[in-house]
Design an enzyme around this catalytic site. Structure first.
Site, PDB file in Angstrom:
ATOM      1  N   LYS A  65      -4.929   1.223  -5.081  1.00  0.00           N
ATOM      2  CA  LYS A  65      -4.770   0.522  -6.348  1.00  0.00           C
ATOM      3  C   LYS A  65      -5.789   1.032  -7.368  1.00  0.00           C
ATOM      4  CE  LYS A  65      -3.156  -3.650  -3.922  1.00  0.00           C
ATOM      5  NZ  LYS A  65      -3.358  -5.114  -3.772  1.00  0.00           N
ATOM      6  N   TYR A  81       6.588  -5.924  -6.734  1.00  0.00           N
ATOM      7  CA  TYR A  81       6.066  -7.225  -6.316  1.00  0.00           C
ATOM      8  C   TYR A  81       7.102  -8.337  -6.477  1.00  0.00           C
ATOM      9  CZ  TYR A  81       1.304  -5.463  -5.577  1.00  0.00           C
ATOM     10  OH  TYR A  81       0.194  -4.807  -5.089  1.00  0.00           O
ATOM     11  N   PHE A 121      -0.442 -15.656  -9.853  1.00  0.00           N
ATOM     12  CA  PHE A 121      -1.251 -14.448  -9.936  1.00  0.00           C
ATOM     13  C   PHE A 121      -0.449 -13.192 -10.253  1.00  0.00           C
ATOM     14  CE2 PHE A 121      -0.192 -15.079  -5.414  1.00  0.00           C
ATOM     15  CZ  PHE A 121       0.362 -13.848  -5.082  1.00  0.00           C
ATOM     16  N   ARG A 126      -1.438  -1.646   8.014  1.00  0.00           N
ATOM     17  CA  ARG A 126      -1.894  -3.013   7.707  1.00  0.00           C
ATOM     18  C   ARG A 126      -3.178  -3.322   8.488  1.00  0.00           C
ATOM     19  NH1 ARG A 126       0.617  -6.089   3.621  1.00  0.00           N
ATOM     20  NH2 ARG A 126       0.384  -7.978   4.875  1.00  0.00           N
ATOM     21  N   THR A 170      -5.907  -9.697   3.356  1.00  0.00           N
ATOM     22  CA  THR A 170      -5.710  -9.698   1.900  1.00  0.00           C
ATOM     23  C   THR A 170      -6.997 -10.053   1.150  1.00  0.00           C
ATOM     24  OG1 THR A 170      -3.410 -10.380   2.248  1.00  0.00           O
ATOM     25  CG2 THR A 170      -4.332 -10.710   0.038  1.00  0.00           C
ATOM     26  N   ARG A 181     -10.495  -2.840   3.399  1.00  0.00           N
ATOM     27  CA  ARG A 181     -10.875  -3.964   2.533  1.00  0.00           C
ATOM     28  C   ARG A 181     -12.199  -4.581   2.988  1.00  0.00           C
ATOM     29  NH1 ARG A 181      -4.727  -6.460   2.482  1.00  0.00           N
ATOM     30  NH2 ARG A 181      -3.935  -5.379   0.623  1.00  0.00           N
ATOM     31  N   ASN A 241      -8.241  -5.694  -3.949  1.00  0.00           N
ATOM     32  CA  ASN A 241      -8.491  -5.352  -2.547  1.00  0.00           C
ATOM     33  C   ASN A 241      -8.127  -3.909  -2.209  1.00  0.00           C
ATOM     34  OD1 ASN A 241      -5.729  -5.565  -2.587  1.00  0.00           O
ATOM     35  ND2 ASN A 241      -5.627  -7.441  -1.367  1.00  0.00           N
ATOM     36  N   HIS A 262      -2.617  -1.244  -1.074  1.00  0.00           N
ATOM     37  CA  HIS A 262      -1.380  -1.917  -0.692  1.00  0.00           C
ATOM     38  C   HIS A 262      -0.804  -1.193   0.519  1.00  0.00           C
ATOM     39  CE1 HIS A 262       2.718  -3.504  -0.830  1.00  0.00           C
ATOM     40  NE2 HIS A 262       3.107  -2.253  -0.621  1.00  0.00           N
ATOM     41  N   GLU A 303      10.330  -0.093  -0.844  1.00  0.00           N
ATOM     42  CA  GLU A 303       9.222   0.367  -1.692  1.00  0.00           C
ATOM     43  C   GLU A 303       9.202   1.896  -1.812  1.00  0.00           C
ATOM     44  OE1 GLU A 303       5.775  -1.443   0.106  1.00  0.00           O
ATOM     45  OE2 GLU A 303       6.448  -3.471  -0.416  1.00  0.00           O
TER      46      GLU A 303
HETATM   47  P1  DAT Z   1      -1.057  -8.042   0.772  1.00  0.00           P
HETATM   48  O1  DAT Z   1      -1.432  -7.042  -0.290  1.00  0.00           O
HETATM   49  O2  DAT Z   1      -2.153  -8.223   1.781  1.00  0.00           O
HETATM   50  O3  DAT Z   1       0.289  -7.764   1.399  1.00  0.00           O
HETATM   51  P2  DAT Z   1       0.265 -10.166  -0.715  1.00  0.00           P
HETATM   52  O4  DAT Z   1       1.522  -9.356  -0.615  1.00  0.00           O
HETATM   53  O5  DAT Z   1       0.323 -11.580  -0.266  1.00  0.00           O
HETATM   54  O6  DAT Z   1      -0.950  -9.464   0.040  1.00  0.00           O
HETATM   55  O7  DAT Z   1      -0.206 -10.200  -2.249  1.00  0.00           O
HETATM   56  C1  DAT Z   1      -0.134  -9.045  -3.048  1.00  0.00           C
HETATM   57  C2  DAT Z   1      -1.437  -8.886  -3.787  1.00  0.00           C
HETATM   58  O8  DAT Z   1      -1.616  -9.963  -4.714  1.00  0.00           O
HETATM   59  C3  DAT Z   1      -2.671  -8.945  -2.887  1.00  0.00           C
HETATM   60  O9  DAT Z   1      -2.990  -7.687  -2.341  1.00  0.00           O
HETATM   61  C4  DAT Z   1      -3.724  -9.460  -3.803  1.00  0.00           C
HETATM   62  C5  DAT Z   1      -2.979 -10.367  -4.759  1.00  0.00           C
HETATM   63  N1  DAT Z   1      -3.016 -11.783  -4.324  1.00  0.00           N
HETATM   64  C6  DAT Z   1      -2.393 -12.317  -3.246  1.00  0.00           C
HETATM   65  N2  DAT Z   1      -2.590 -13.641  -3.161  1.00  0.00           N
HETATM   66  C7  DAT Z   1      -3.365 -13.961  -4.223  1.00  0.00           C
HETATM   67  C8  DAT Z   1      -3.940 -15.196  -4.705  1.00  0.00           C
HETATM   68  N3  DAT Z   1      -3.740 -16.347  -4.077  1.00  0.00           N
HETATM   69  N4  DAT Z   1      -4.700 -15.141  -5.826  1.00  0.00           N
HETATM   70  C9  DAT Z   1      -4.914 -13.987  -6.470  1.00  0.00           C
HETATM   71  N5  DAT Z   1      -4.406 -12.792  -6.095  1.00  0.00           N
HETATM   72  C10 DAT Z   1      -3.649 -12.783  -4.975  1.00  0.00           C
HETATM   73 MG    MG Z   2       2.176  -7.765   0.514  1.00  0.00          MG
END
Ligand code: DAT
Ligand code: MG
Length: 144
Positions: A15, A55, A63, A91, A97, A108, A122, A125, A136
């Site tokens: 990212k 996304y 968020f 992963r 996350t 991370r 973080n 992705h 994707e």
């Molecule tokens: P991951 O990237 O571990 O698959 P995710 O798909 O749940 O996590 O979320 C996508 C991204 O969004 C994640 O890398 C960081 C951000 N994110 C997730 N949950 C969040 C939250 N509760 N508040 C702020 N940012 C968040």
């Molecule tokens: Mg995800």
């Protein structure tokens, strides 16, 4: 199983926060050191349409606006990596996350922290399932 049909692909993104901090090479190094193969690597800027689609599962969450804005704030390194069970393998390399809680030894956990911003930063992705990976990869690398 060693037949080709068991080989998976996953989409990894370094990212903008990771690229800005000079960690793109470190992420590629860890993917390769784990034994996965790089299939495609491209440094690019993502536009909002691509990011909203990427996304889509988070549409409507509070968020998602800050997330798309952060992801468009600078170049990302888009990577397709290949290998047996690479989806869950990456992963595992990435870690949890929330970078405050991600275990040291993970990307991370080693390099991430909380910054008190509206979206969690973080660094990377990784696709969360083979189905997500296929969707994707088609979005980011339509030619593959
Ligand atoms: P991951 O990237 O571990 O698959 P995710 O798909 O749940 O996590 O979320 C996508 C991204 O969004 C994640 O890398 C960081 C951000 N994110 C997730 N949950 C969040 C939250 N509760 N508040 C702020 N940012 C968040
Ligand atoms: Mg995800």
């Amino acid at each position: 199983m060693t037949d080709a049909s068991s080989t998976q692909r996953t989409l990894v993104l370094v990212k903008p926060d990771g690229v800005r901090r000079g960690l793109a090479g470190e992420v590629l190094r860890r993917i390769e050191a784990k034994g996965y193969t790089l299939v495609a690597v491209e440094l690019r800027r993502a536009d909002e349409a691509l990011l909203v689609e990427h996304y889509a599962e988070h549409a409507g969450k509070p968020f998602v606006g800050p997330l798309v804005e952060m992801m468009a704030s600078g170049p990302v390194l888009a990577v397709v990596a290949e290998g047996h069970r690479v989806v869950e393998g990456f992963r595992s390399l990435a870690g949890a996350t929330d970078p405050t809680l991600a275990v040291p030894g993970t990307i991370r956990g080693d390099f991430g922290r909380a910054w008190g911003r509206p979206v969690i930063e973080n660094l990377v992705h990784g696709s969360d399932s083979p189905e997500s990976a296929a969707r994707e990869i088609a979005l980011w690398f339509p030619g593959l």
